[in-house]
Design a protein around this motif. Structure first.
Motif, short mmCIF file in Angstrom:
data_model
loop_
_atom_site.label_atom_id
_atom_site.label_comp_id
_atom_site.label_asym_id
_atom_site.label_seq_id
_atom_site.Cartn_x
_atom_site.Cartn_y
_atom_site.Cartn_z
N GLN A 1 -3.23 -6.16 -4.96
CA GLN A 1 -2.40 -6.47 -3.79
C GLN A 1 -2.46 -5.34 -2.77
O GLN A 1 -2.46 -5.58 -1.56
N ALA B 1 -5.53 -5.60 -0.77
CA ALA B 1 -5.41 -6.69 0.21
C ALA B 1 -4.34 -6.41 1.25
O ALA B 1 -4.04 -7.30 2.06
N ALA B 2 -3.74 -5.19 1.23
CA ALA B 2 -2.70 -4.78 2.19
C ALA B 2 -1.45 -5.62 2.08
O ALA B 2 -0.71 -5.76 3.05
N ARG B 3 -1.17 -6.16 0.90
CA ARG B 3 0.08 -6.88 0.67
C ARG B 3 1.00 -5.96 -0.13
O ARG B 3 1.19 -6.10 -1.34
N ASP C 1 4.26 -7.33 -2.11
CA ASP C 1 3.88 -8.00 -3.36
C ASP C 1 3.43 -6.99 -4.41
O ASP C 1 3.74 -7.14 -5.60
#
Length: 417
Positions: free
Chosen positions: A260, A263-265, A268
């Motif tokens: 995560q 993915a730059a989330r 989360d």
């Protein structure tokens, strides 16, 4: 006139006949030589005294006898020294970590004695021996309280399995995946993983994912082109990790959190780390680090207003303290701080521009060195500060790390893998 010559001397008033003077002189000389020869021989036969140098006061000092000239020797040493290898010829002995105290050593001896004690099949003693062998395998696999030795870890895992330890197949599977003895053979771990499914399904799923990760780290679907806004396509490999996380594997949750972040989330990822934190030291460390960085990002959003705030922000980007190093941004912030009246910022800019690169641009090596300098409010250099150690997101040393009993953990921080 000597007595020997006296008969030949003319008397007073006597005269010699003509030619007598010519005959008398040779006769006299011949007679003198004949008489003096035996005396000269007797003088030469006497011992001759050694000639001593004059002690001063004499008119004549005989020259001292010079010793014979020495033989010409070649310059340097006549023996060639043995050729020694450069550097230290012998490496320092390997220093292995020692147990912390005598109590720990005694506890290890008891654990090893229990693991090796003979026991009847199916008895409580056999179960205790199997458990002790399993714990010893975990300790040697991770270097906890004992020197790290994967060969020993494999031996104790095999003994634990022979004695009936249910989790021993997990240790043998990881030894095949990671290569405890010899090169890794992830495909050889599948029989052990199959045995583990009935004992610990989440761990079996995680180990199966690791085996596929080592065999095919890059899924084929990753190379297929897709739309930028399309969600990532799940394949069997990624689905294994999801299933392991859903089954409760803390290491799988930590791995999903790392994905995560990639993915730059970040929210989360923080949720994944916090869910795994009670059972994974790496997830707990990642949760603290990510929360700190997110707080810094939020607090950094308001623009600085004073010269000191601009200077502090410039130093953060210069040193990479909590943010990635950015020398261009650091110089811009130093300029704003100097324009606002900060003398340390003005002095830092003078130092930066005092040593440009050969092409006239900023010297990156000089900027890196300047990042360690601390300036006083007056702009003078105080001390050299070490650059901040970058904090990294980490994994647990192995998927089996959480299975080490708490009393055997040393409490050392987990490192990057």
């Amino acid at each position: 006139m000597t007595p020997l010559l006296r008969p030949f001397a003319p008397r007073a008033g006597a005269t010699l006949p003509p030619g007598g003077r010519r005959l008398a002189l040779p006769a006299v000389l011949l007679l003198a030589c004949t008489l003096l020869a035996p005396a000269q021989a007797r003088i030469e036969a006497l011992p001759q005294p050694a000639i001593q140098p004059s002690q001063g006061g004499g008119d004549f000092t005989p020259p001292a006898v010079q010793p014979a000239a020495p033989l010409i020797e070649p310059s340097g040493s006549s023996s060639v020294p043995r050729i020694q290898p450069s550097g230290q010829p012998q490496a320092e002995p390997l220093r292995l970590p020692q147990p912390e105290d005598e109590a720990t050593m005694a506890q290890l001896r008891r654990l090893r004695a229990t693991a090796l004690a003979p026991a009847r099949k199916g008895s409580a003693a056999e179960k205790a021996a199997a458990r002790s062998a399993w714990v010893l395998g975990l300790l040697y696999l991770h270097g906890e309280r004992v020197p790290l030795d994967r060969t020993q870890a494999r031996y104790w895992f095999e003994r634990a399995r022979a004695l009936g330890e249910p989790h021993a197949s997990a240790g043998l599977a990881w030894c095949e995946i990671d290569g405890c003895v010899g090169p890794p053979q992830p495909a050889a771990a599948r029989p052990w993983i199959a045995q583990l499914r009935a004992v610990d399904a989440p761990l079996a799923l995680l180990l199966e994912w690791w085996a596929q990760e080592r065999l095919a780290p890059l899924p084929l679907s990753a190379a297929a082109p897709r739309a930028p806004d399309a969600p990532p396509q799940e394949n069997g490999h990624a689905a294994l990790l999801q299933r392991a996380a859903q089954a409760g594997s803390a290491q799988a949750l930590n791995e999903l959190g790392l994905r995560q972040i990639a993915a730059a989330r970040l929210p989360d990822a923080l949720a994944q780390f916090r869910a795994a934190a009670p059972r994974s030291p790496a997830a707990a460390s990642n949760a603290r680090l990510l929360a700190s960085r997110m707080e810094q990002t939020i607090s950094a959003q308001p623009a600085p207003h004073t010269a000191d705030e601009w200077l502090a922000q410039a130093r953060r980007y210069h040193r990479g303290d909590g943010v990635p190093s950015n020398y261009t941004e650091a110089i811009r912030l130093y300029q704003i701080a100097a324009a606002s009246g900060s003398r340390p910022a003005k002095r830092m800019l003078e130092l930066i521009y005092s040593r440009p690169a050969p092409d006239g641009t900023i010297d990156v090596a000089w900027m890196r060195q300047l990042s360690t300098m601390e300036l006083s409010p007056e702009g003078s250099v105080l001390t050299l500060q070490p650059p901040p150690t970058p904090q990294l997101f980490v994994r647990d040393p192995t998927p089996l790390y959480a299975l080490i009993p708490q009393e055997w953990r040393s409490g050392r921080p987990v490192g990057p893998r």
